[in-house]
Design an enzyme around this catalytic site. Structure first.
Site, PDB file in Angstrom:
ATOM      1  CB  CYS A   2      44.715 153.122 -39.284  1.00 21.47           C
ATOM      2  SG  CYS A   2      44.368 154.645 -40.069  1.00 21.47           S
ATOM      3  NE  ARG A  50      40.516 156.894 -44.349  1.00 14.53           N
ATOM      4  CZ  ARG A  50      39.852 157.804 -44.704  1.00 14.53           C
ATOM      5  NH1 ARG A  50      38.368 157.993 -44.529  1.00 14.53           N
ATOM      6  NH2 ARG A  50      40.259 158.785 -45.336  1.00 14.53           N
ATOM      7  CG  LEU A  51      43.053 159.262 -37.056  1.00 12.52           C
ATOM      8  CD1 LEU A  51      42.003 159.818 -36.394  1.00 12.52           C
ATOM      9  CD2 LEU A  51      44.336 159.514 -36.469  1.00 12.52           C
ATOM     10  CB  ILE A  54      44.540 161.572 -47.147  1.00 14.61           C
ATOM     11  CG1 ILE A  54      45.769 162.002 -46.792  1.00 14.61           C
ATOM     12  CG2 ILE A  54      44.248 161.465 -48.971  1.00 14.61           C
ATOM     13  CD1 ILE A  54      47.103 161.221 -47.509  1.00 14.61           C
ATOM     14  CG  ASN A  75      48.467 152.462 -40.370  1.00 12.72           C
ATOM     15  OD1 ASN A  75      47.958 153.458 -40.404  1.00 12.72           O
ATOM     16  ND2 ASN A  75      49.013 151.944 -39.321  1.00 12.72           N
ATOM     17  N   GLY A  76      49.246 154.121 -43.170  1.00  7.45           N
ATOM     18  CA  GLY A  76      50.559 154.960 -43.387  1.00  7.45           C
ATOM     19  C   GLY A  76      49.938 155.951 -44.363  1.00  7.45           C
ATOM     20  CG  ASP A 100      47.309 157.792 -48.683  1.00  8.84           C
ATOM     21  OD1 ASP A 100      46.162 157.552 -48.418  1.00  8.84           O
ATOM     22  OD2 ASP A 100      48.246 157.983 -48.106  1.00  8.84           O
TER      23      ASP A 100
END
Length: 112
Positions: A2, A50-51, A54, A75-76, A100
């Site tokens: 991201c 955003r990629l 989830i 990001n993560g 998440d």
């Protein structure tokens, strides 16, 4: 992968340059082609690309709590978010997504 960008403009009554943040965010499109988001409050503006990994359908960011007092862009990946979510739900927190990132909002509400 991201991308996150933003500006913080100091001073009472300062307003962030939203067009500058939108332009910065547009340059990050290759980092997160699935969606983008923007948070703005006074002199602070944060944006992200955003990629989707989830909660592909509802995990767009930024994500806020029920009363919108806490907003998170991150990001993560939080690998134990399901366990943390169960603990937070047991403490009475209500979730709007399977993301998440939303766990971070409720963790902050719970623990500061």
């Amino acid at each position: 992968m991201c991308g996150i960008c933003g500006v913080a403009t100091p001073g009472a009554g300062a307003e962030a340059d939203l067009e500058a943040v939108r332009r910065m965010n547009a340059t990050l499109a290759h980092r997160g082609p699935d969606s983008d988001g923007l948070f703005h409050e006074g002199g602070v503006a944060l944006a992200m690309r955003r990629l989707s990994i989830i909660d592909l359908e509802h995990g767009d960011k930024p994500i806020s709590g029920e009363d919108e007092a806490i907003t998170v862009i991150q990001n993560g990946e939080i690998y134990n978010y399901r366990e943390l979510r169960r603990e937070l739900e047991a403490a009475g927190h209500r979730f709007a997504t399977e993301s998440d990132t939303e766990v971070l909002v409720h963790l902050y509400e719970q623990h500061g």
